[in-house]
Design an enzyme around this catalytic site. Structure first.
Site, PDB file in Angstrom:
ATOM      1  N   ILE A  23      26.011  22.999  52.665  1.00 30.36           N
ATOM      2  CA  ILE A  23      26.195  21.795  51.969  1.00 30.36           C
ATOM      3  C   ILE A  23      25.501  20.658  53.046  1.00 30.36           C
ATOM      4  O   ILE A  23      24.900  19.743  52.779  1.00 30.36           O
ATOM      5  CB  ILE A  23      27.572  21.563  51.653  1.00 30.36           C
ATOM      6  CG1 ILE A  23      27.810  22.330  50.331  1.00 30.36           C
ATOM      7  CG2 ILE A  23      27.918  20.104  51.289  1.00 30.36           C
ATOM      8  CD1 ILE A  23      29.368  22.548  50.072  1.00 30.36           C
ATOM      9  N   TYR A 170      42.110  28.767  56.849  1.00 28.43           N
ATOM     10  CA  TYR A 170      40.937  27.683  56.632  1.00 28.43           C
ATOM     11  C   TYR A 170      41.472  26.644  55.636  1.00 28.43           C
ATOM     12  O   TYR A 170      41.073  25.428  55.999  1.00 28.43           O
ATOM     13  CB  TYR A 170      39.947  28.475  56.032  1.00 28.43           C
ATOM     14  CG  TYR A 170      39.054  27.685  55.294  1.00 28.43           C
ATOM     15  CD1 TYR A 170      37.958  27.314  56.113  1.00 28.43           C
ATOM     16  CD2 TYR A 170      38.815  27.457  53.924  1.00 28.43           C
ATOM     17  CE1 TYR A 170      37.036  26.340  55.784  1.00 28.43           C
ATOM     18  CE2 TYR A 170      37.937  26.626  53.436  1.00 28.43           C
ATOM     19  CZ  TYR A 170      36.985  26.182  54.298  1.00 28.43           C
ATOM     20  OH  TYR A 170      36.029  25.204  53.751  1.00 28.43           O
TER      21      TYR A 170
END
Length: 307
Positions: A23, A170
């Protein structure tokens, strides 16, 4: 047509962390198309050079610079700030991150769990180091994650020393980033600052729905991925939400933006953050812990001693 097509930002300068892949690459490519100067902050200088060449193949007039950035080692961040190849930044995009699949817990040279350290602590510290370079009316754009919705921080175990599960750790590290970003905006408002802290997330972005950018990366278009396109999208589309939070003059600090369709795909739109992401008490505790661990305190004159 994407939101940013035709928009110009010729006199502005943006820094994107983790801009040589995923991204972050597409955020840099799309911002470069506006005429802005884009600084790619990447761990691997050779990959940063390749990313810049790849962007220039699509945006011939792109104004690109790079700076080495190793978020896995807090001790390197002052050198990154010193090496910044521009005098002024109009926005910092805190995008880089790691997701480890290894069931074994990893730590940084400072002894912090790697995902929490890389995704949150290092960006917290980097913001402090780069704050003097932010222009009036600048922005700090923090890239969060849809996964953070279902998690809660364990303030007594930020490093997951007692309960380490890769995906959960995460998600909590991304939640910490988002909590930091909302708290940063509250503190900036309290100071009367014109700097804005905004949160964006890319939704569900898959490699298999993402166009290739050879020789930097190649994503085969798999037929079995097509059904996923009903609910998810590619990383180039996920980047659009982040780009909008950088460029749109109507977006203000303390806002959360994500994809329109269930927060997973589609054009950017403003979202209402969940209460656990904006809880001031949790944010204050996380901020205090982050100052202690990094020896920095973003947008304040005070800084804790180095560990």
């Amino acid at each position: 047509m994407t939101w940013h097509n035709g928009r110009r930002a010729d006199e502005r300068t943006f820094l994107v962390t983790g801009a040589s892949a995923g991204i972050g690459y597409f955020v840099a490519e799309q911002l470069a198309a506006t005429g802005a100067t884009v600084v790619l902050a990447c761990r691997n200088p050779a990959k940063a050079d390749l990313a810049m060449a790849t962007i220039r193949a699509r945006v011939p007039a792109a104004r690109l610079r790079s700076v080495p950035l190793d978020l896995a080692d807090l001790s390197t961040l002052p050198a990154t700030a010193d090496a910044l190849p521009v005098d002024r930044l109009d926005a910092i995009v805190l995008n880089a991150g790691i997701l480890l699949d290894d069931p074994e817990r990893h730590t940084t040279p400072q002894g912090d769990e790697s995902m929490f350290a890389t995704n949150h602590l290092a960006h917290f510290a980097l913001t402090a180091h780069l704050a003097p370079r932010l222009a009036p009316n600048g922005r700090v754009v923090t890239v969060g994650s849809y996964a953070a919705r279902s998690e809660r921080l364990d303030l007594a175990d930020l490093d997951s020393a007692h309960d380490y599960r890769p995906k959960r750790t995460y998600a909590r590290s991304k939640l910490a980033q988002m909590i930091f970003a909302f708290e940063l905006d509250r503190r900036l408002r309290a100071q009367g600052s014109d700097i804005a802290s905004v949160v964006a997330h890319p939704g569900g972005a898959l490699d298999s729905l993402t166009p290739s950018r050879p020789p930097l990366f190649t994503h085969p278009r798999r037929l079995r991925a097509l059904p996923a396109a009903l609910a998810l999208h590619g990383k180039h589309q996920g980047a659009e939400t982040i780009v909008r939070t950088v460029l749109d003059p109507h977006i203000t600090g303390g806002q959360l933006w994500g994809p329109r369709v269930l927060g997973l795909r589609g054009h950017p739109h403003r979202e209402t953050p969940h209460p656990h992401v904006t809880d001031p008490a949790t944010a204050a505790a996380l901020w205090t812990a982050s100052v202690t661990r990094t020896g920095t305190n973003p947008f304040t004159a005070a800084s804790s001693p180095e560990r």
